[in-house]
Write an enzyme that holds these catalytic residues in place. Structure first.
Site, PDB file in Angstrom:
ATOM      1  N   ARG A  45     -22.941  46.346 -36.279  1.00 52.32           N
ATOM      2  CA  ARG A  45     -23.589  46.539 -37.695  1.00 52.32           C
ATOM      3  C   ARG A  45     -25.001  47.051 -37.830  1.00 52.32           C
ATOM      4  O   ARG A  45     -25.561  47.393 -38.765  1.00 52.32           O
ATOM      5  CB  ARG A  45     -23.550  45.149 -38.373  1.00 52.32           C
ATOM      6  CG  ARG A  45     -23.953  45.313 -39.812  1.00 52.32           C
ATOM      7  CD  ARG A  45     -23.026  44.141 -40.792  1.00 52.32           C
ATOM      8  NE  ARG A  45     -23.126  42.873 -40.071  1.00 52.32           N
ATOM      9  CZ  ARG A  45     -24.247  42.072 -39.716  1.00 52.32           C
ATOM     10  NH1 ARG A  45     -25.372  42.549 -40.327  1.00 52.32           N
ATOM     11  NH2 ARG A  45     -23.926  40.979 -39.289  1.00 52.32           N
ATOM     12  N   TYR A  96     -24.386  60.522 -62.409  1.00 52.01           N
ATOM     13  CA  TYR A  96     -23.128  60.219 -61.896  1.00 52.01           C
ATOM     14  C   TYR A  96     -22.774  58.783 -62.512  1.00 52.01           C
ATOM     15  O   TYR A  96     -23.512  57.689 -62.676  1.00 52.01           O
ATOM     16  CB  TYR A  96     -23.068  60.069 -60.436  1.00 52.01           C
ATOM     17  CG  TYR A  96     -21.790  59.289 -59.987  1.00 52.01           C
ATOM     18  CD1 TYR A  96     -20.888  60.172 -59.989  1.00 52.01           C
ATOM     19  CD2 TYR A  96     -21.914  58.238 -59.236  1.00 52.01           C
ATOM     20  CE1 TYR A  96     -19.438  59.655 -59.476  1.00 52.01           C
ATOM     21  CE2 TYR A  96     -20.705  57.772 -58.999  1.00 52.01           C
ATOM     22  CZ  TYR A  96     -19.466  58.365 -58.949  1.00 52.01           C
ATOM     23  OH  TYR A  96     -18.342  57.822 -58.538  1.00 52.01           O
ATOM     24  N   ASP A 167     -30.915  61.849 -56.310  1.00 53.52           N
ATOM     25  CA  ASP A 167     -29.726  61.738 -56.142  1.00 53.52           C
ATOM     26  C   ASP A 167     -29.418  63.390 -55.789  1.00 53.52           C
ATOM     27  O   ASP A 167     -29.289  64.179 -56.660  1.00 53.52           O
ATOM     28  CB  ASP A 167     -28.695  61.458 -57.238  1.00 53.52           C
ATOM     29  CG  ASP A 167     -27.388  61.378 -56.705  1.00 53.52           C
ATOM     30  OD1 ASP A 167     -26.760  62.245 -55.711  1.00 53.52           O
ATOM     31  OD2 ASP A 167     -26.327  60.629 -57.178  1.00 53.52           O
ATOM     32  N   LYS A 192     -19.087  64.081 -50.562  1.00 53.08           N
ATOM     33  CA  LYS A 192     -18.737  65.509 -51.271  1.00 53.08           C
ATOM     34  C   LYS A 192     -18.957  66.576 -50.417  1.00 53.08           C
ATOM     35  O   LYS A 192     -18.329  66.819 -49.449  1.00 53.08           O
ATOM     36  CB  LYS A 192     -19.684  65.511 -52.747  1.00 53.08           C
ATOM     37  CG  LYS A 192     -19.744  64.099 -53.395  1.00 53.08           C
ATOM     38  CD  LYS A 192     -18.313  64.043 -54.190  1.00 53.08           C
ATOM     39  CE  LYS A 192     -18.133  62.396 -54.676  1.00 53.08           C
ATOM     40  NZ  LYS A 192     -19.243  62.288 -55.775  1.00 53.08           N
TER      41      LYS A 192
HETATM   42  C1  LIG Z   1     -19.628  60.819 -56.093  1.00 55.00           C
HETATM   43  C2  LIG Z   1     -21.302  60.591 -56.490  1.00 55.00           C
HETATM   44  C3  LIG Z   1     -21.956  59.357 -56.238  1.00 55.00           C
HETATM   45  C4  LIG Z   1     -21.046  58.243 -55.601  1.00 55.00           C
HETATM   46  O1  LIG Z   1     -20.649  58.513 -54.125  1.00 55.00           O
HETATM   47  P1  LIG Z   1     -19.402  57.854 -53.486  1.00 55.00           P
HETATM   48  O2  LIG Z   1     -19.353  58.334 -52.085  1.00 55.00           O
HETATM   49  O3  LIG Z   1     -18.210  58.206 -54.198  1.00 55.00           O
HETATM   50  O4  LIG Z   1     -19.645  56.309 -53.423  1.00 55.00           O
HETATM   51  C5  LIG Z   1     -23.075  59.360 -56.592  1.00 55.00           C
HETATM   52  N1  LIG Z   1     -23.847  60.407 -57.069  1.00 55.00           N
HETATM   53  C6  LIG Z   1     -23.264  61.675 -57.243  1.00 55.00           C
HETATM   54  C7  LIG Z   1     -23.977  62.747 -57.963  1.00 55.00           C
HETATM   55  C8  LIG Z   1     -21.993  61.741 -56.922  1.00 55.00           C
HETATM   56  O5  LIG Z   1     -21.262  62.982 -57.287  1.00 55.00           O
END
Ligand SMILES: *Cc1c(COP(=O)(O)O)cnc(C)c1O
Length: 370
Positions: A45, A96, A167, A192
């Protein structure tokens, strides 16, 4: 690695094993929960070679030190945890939906005060950030495609004593480096574009501030929100081709944006690459490309928009983005999506297929879905 290399080169070469005879060219995932005593690793961990390789690569691209997480949301949760109990966070009204839902939970439980602002309205953000502990930026925003002025907001956030977080999921570390624009922390849903093949859930944080890095790492240990070695390895394997995938997906997106603009059933195209887009000048100033996501609106007709999503054959009707395969969805099909996102808005996450095939399928759906 030399510091003057182009990001397109860094993404291929960072985080590799040392080049000594018989060394592998890339690391393999290590599947062990624990390690023989006497070294610095200790327990699974606390660290894993596959995370380290991915973290080094993301750190080199963003200009900081990386930390990988079990998901983008695990990364978001760890960063939000930096705000003291009763503290205040300023966040975009459009972002998001999972991030906004988490902030709403924190506000409802009394853990945090949350103020939501139009992140593209720099003056409004500057006013709201006075006295705040954290400024959460997303740019471009999901799915409204608004562009925030990251340098101006970072400066304002710092003047107010707030930690500035971006983000960077939509832009990827190749198109935008928020730490270099003044932010303190970058967060990614590596699910993504970074992993890029719709086969793994993964998150990451990068910061150049050692104290912030240590505080976030401590929360990852405590929450246990660690990625599996296989996921981290897949994430890095995907990341190696990000430059090529993104170049193709981005040129497809630009092509489709122009076509959609001409289409009689499309009332609005949101893509910062379009010269008339409200975020165009800002995006051109702080990004090296406009990305591979766009949103369209279909004259206010939610049912038509829904049928369009259900009528494509090539485009996958699914949530998520950043994969090699093009996907679309009407965001308001989700109850958790914000109510100021138009009911007829479709988010197009453009993949790497041939642009003519993508356009033919989309045009056919727009025509036949009536
Ligand atoms: C998908 C997404 C998230 C969340 O990420 P996960 O990997 O699905 O937990 C956060 N911010 C944005 C802009 C996203 O597109």
């Amino acid at each position: 690695m030399a510091s003057d290399l182009d990001p397109f080169t860094v993404v291929v070469h960072a985080g590799r094993p040392e080049r000594v005879p018989n060394a592998p060219v890339g690391d393999s995932p290590v599947f062990s929960s624990t390690y023989v005593a006497g070294g610095d690793r200790g327990y699974g961990r606390f660290g894993n070679d596959a995370w380290t390789a991915l973290e080094e690569t993301l750190g080199a691209l963003e200009g900081g030190r990386g930390l990988t997480f079990a998901s983008g949301m695990a990364a978001v949760a760890a960063v939000c945890d930096l705000v003291p109990v009763g503290g205040r966070i300023v966040a975009p009204q459009h972002a998001y939906s999972g991030v906004l839902a988490l902030l709403d939970q924190h506000a409802a439980s009394g853990r945090l005060h949350v103020d939501k602002v139009n992140i593209a309205d720099t003056d409004a953000v500057i006013q709201a950030v006075a006295g705040a502990d954290m400024l959460w930026i997303e740019s471009p925003t999901n799915p409204a495609m608004e562009v925030a002025d990251i340098p101006a907001l970072s400066a304002a956030g710092h003047a107010a004593g707030a930690t500035v977080v971006v983000d960077n999921t939509f832009a990827t570390p190749l198109l935008q480096q928020p730490l270099k624009l003044g932010a303190d922390v970058v967060m990614h849903s590596a699910t993504k574009f970074i992993a890029g093949h719709s086969d793994v859930i993964l998150g990451a944080v990068v910061t150049a501030d050692e104290d912030l890095w240590a505080a976030i790492e401590l929360r990852r240990r405590g929450s246990g929100a660690i990625p599996g070695p296989m996921e981290a390895w897949l994430g890095l394997r995907g990341l190696r081709t990000l430059a090529l995938r993104l170049e193709r997906a981005q040129s497809n997106a630009a092509f489709l944006a122009e076509r959609l603009l001409q289409h009689p059933r499309v009332s609005r195209v949101r893509y910062p690459g379009l010269p008339d887009d409200p975020g165009h000048a800002r995006a051109a100033a702080q990004m090296s490309g406009f990305g591979a996501i766009l949103s369209i609106e279909l004259g206010g007709d939610a049912e038509y928009a829904q049928r369009v999503c259900e009528s494509t054959e090539l485009w996958v009707h699914a949530t998520s983005l950043g994969g090699v395969e093009s996907m679309l969805e009407r965001r308001r099909r989700w109850a958790m999506e914000v109510e100021t996102i138009p009911v007829d808005l479709i988010r197009l996450a453009v993949g790497i297929e041939h642009p003519d095939d993508l356009w033919a399928d989309l045009a056919h759906a727009l025509k036949t879905a009536t």
